[in-house]
Design an enzyme around this catalytic site. Structure first.
Site, PDB file in Angstrom:
ATOM      1  N   GLU A  80      35.665  43.932  34.022  1.00 42.41           N
ATOM      2  CA  GLU A  80      34.830  42.927  33.357  1.00 42.41           C
ATOM      3  C   GLU A  80      35.701  41.769  32.901  1.00 42.41           C
ATOM      4  O   GLU A  80      35.208  40.677  32.658  1.00 42.41           O
ATOM      5  CB  GLU A  80      34.110  43.561  32.153  1.00 42.41           C
ATOM      6  N   CYS A 112      30.536  47.387  32.218  1.00 42.19           N
ATOM      7  CA  CYS A 112      31.251  48.666  32.209  1.00 42.19           C
ATOM      8  C   CYS A 112      30.861  49.569  33.371  1.00 42.19           C
ATOM      9  O   CYS A 112      31.368  50.692  33.475  1.00 42.19           O
ATOM     10  CB  CYS A 112      31.006  49.390  30.890  1.00 42.19           C
ATOM     11  N   HIS A 234      29.674  57.158  29.438  1.00 43.30           N
ATOM     12  CA  HIS A 234      30.385  55.909  29.131  1.00 43.30           C
ATOM     13  C   HIS A 234      30.556  55.872  27.619  1.00 43.30           C
ATOM     14  O   HIS A 234      29.586  56.031  26.878  1.00 43.30           O
ATOM     15  CB  HIS A 234      29.600  54.693  29.613  1.00 43.30           C
TER      16      HIS A 234
END
Ligand code: CAA
Length: 385
Positions: A80, A112, A234
């Site tokens: 990112e 992400c 995540h």
């Protein structure tokens, strides 16, 4: 059908961090808000001569042998926090690792999520060319505005994975579940160094995307919830992972068993968010910290990229996997670190970034082999020390 998945994997984190106790003291708040409320202890910080390229090269260096290098025909670099609007950061890594020239290199972006895009695309490629390997690297620096609520969820790090046929660590299942939706929970226009984030909304959309991706995973013939030996999520901050698991357990009318997620949070708590690499840092943490023998057991994995793209997938741990983990190397990386005070942290944020072509020479601070030596005439110069 040929088994395809992760043959080897490793992470890298720079040697500097700030304790969230230091941030809490600065902000005059109870440190338990960070340690318990968001579930984080430290944020890893890059020095001026470290960035997504140097962290990625360090992570990959630990797993890529000369024999692997001959078989790698693709490098997928997920980030990112890219350093160029055009040139793929992976090309610098390709050079630093001295990979052959007949390799394709490309950068992938979706907040992400992009590490998972890399992993799944790599698996598809290896299905077509089972004698080839793909190097997937996720590398990111999570940086938010000073004094914003998100500041405590910063961090940085990289994970490198070698994707091959007959993998030695995990075989990817073919069933995966996806959810994409155009939302504005976290984004970064080209002119900004830090993202804009609607923090509370992002946590709601994370859970909403998890439910939808899980439903799709089930519809695509995925495994039952209670089949999974462990879950990795995540992890922007570990409390988010805990909330995700509670949510998924409730949807499946199952007990919320924290033993299924705790091992996958040990490293993330000490590193902080590293965006595209966070899920895979959690995977390494789980493999290296659980007491359970995971041989032939499936693990559930959830990837979330704000904006938003989410995917739930699973992978089966392979016999003998422990022989291919790098537990001592990773623990040493985390142990041999230096704490920064608040003023040093602020100084670390202000890396030289000349926009007029003038020269900026970086002080040598990085502990690894690779470093950003200087920026000159708008070009970044990396070196191996
Ligand atoms: N002791 C223990 N707990 C405490 C406490 C104390 N003294 N003081 C507060 N807390 C608890 C609060 O009760 C709260 O818990 P709950 O979530 O259970 O309600 C928790 O600490 C957080 O406190 P706040 O609700 O006051 O939240 P905040 O204003 O500090 O912001 C945040 C939290 C919105 C997550 C912010 O850190 C943020 O914007 N982070 C960046 C965005 C993010 O990470 N989003 C996650 C989903 S999006 C994603 O995953 C992609 C990505 O990587 C960015």
């Amino acid at each position: 059908m040929t088994a395809i998945g992760i043959d080897k994997l490793s992470f890298y984190v720079p040697q500097h961090y700030m304790s969230l106790g230091t941030l809490a003291e600065r902000q005059g708040i109870d440190p338990a808000k960070f340690s318990r409320g968001i579930g984080q202890n430290k944020i890893a910080l890059p020095a001026h001569d470290e960035d997504v390229v140097t962290m990625a090269a360090e992570a990959a260096r630990a797993i890529v042998t000369a024999e692997d290098a001959e078989k790698i025909d693709t490098v997928l670099f997920a980030t990112e926090t890219g350093i160029d609007q055009s040139k793929a950061a992976g090309v610098y890594v390709h050079k630093l690792l001295d990979l052959p020239s007949n390799v394709r290199v490309v950068e992938l972006k979706h907040a992400c999520y992009s590490g998972t895009a890399g992993l799944q695309l790599a698996a598809g490629h290896v299905a077509r060319k089972p004698d080839r390997k793909v190097l997937v690297i996720a590398s990111d620096v999570s940086r938010y505005d000073v004094d914003s609520p998100a500041e405590a969820t910063q961090g940085c790090g990289a994970v490198a994975m070698l994707v091959s046929a007959n993998p030695r660590v995990m075989e990817l299942d073919t069933a995966t579940g996806c959810h994409s939706e155009d939302i504005m929970d976290f984004w970064r226009p080209n002119y900004r160094k830090t993202p804009l984030v609607d923090g509370k909304y992002s946590t709601v959309k994370y859970l909403h995307s998890l439910a939808n991706a899980w439903q799709d995973y089930v519809a695509q013939g995925g495994r039952a919830f209670n089949e999974m030996a462990q879950f990795c999520y995540h992890i922007p901050f570990t409390r988010m992972g805990s909330k995700a698991h509670a949510h998924l357990s409730k949807l499946n009318e199952a007990q919320n068993d924290v033993n299924l997620i705790e091992s996958g949070m040990v490293y993330n708590r000490e590193v902080g968010n590293c965006y595209a690499a966070s899920l895979y840092l959690s995977l390494i943490s789980m493999l290296e910290n659980t007491d359970i023998d995971l041989t032939n057991r499936p693990v559930g994995m959830f990837s979330y990229g704000s904006g938003a793209v989410a995917e739930f997938f699973s992978a089966v741990v392979q016999p003998g996997y422990r022989d291919h983990l790098m537990i001592a190397h990773h623990r040493k990386l985390l142990e041999d670190r230096v704490a920064l005070n608040y003023d040093e942290y602020l100084a670390f944020r202000h890396a030289p970034d000349p926009t007029d072509g003038s020269e900026a020479v970086m002080a040598q601070v990085a502990r690894g082999r690779y470093r950003l030596a200087r920026i000159h005439e708008h070009k970044r110069h990396y070196e191996a020390v």
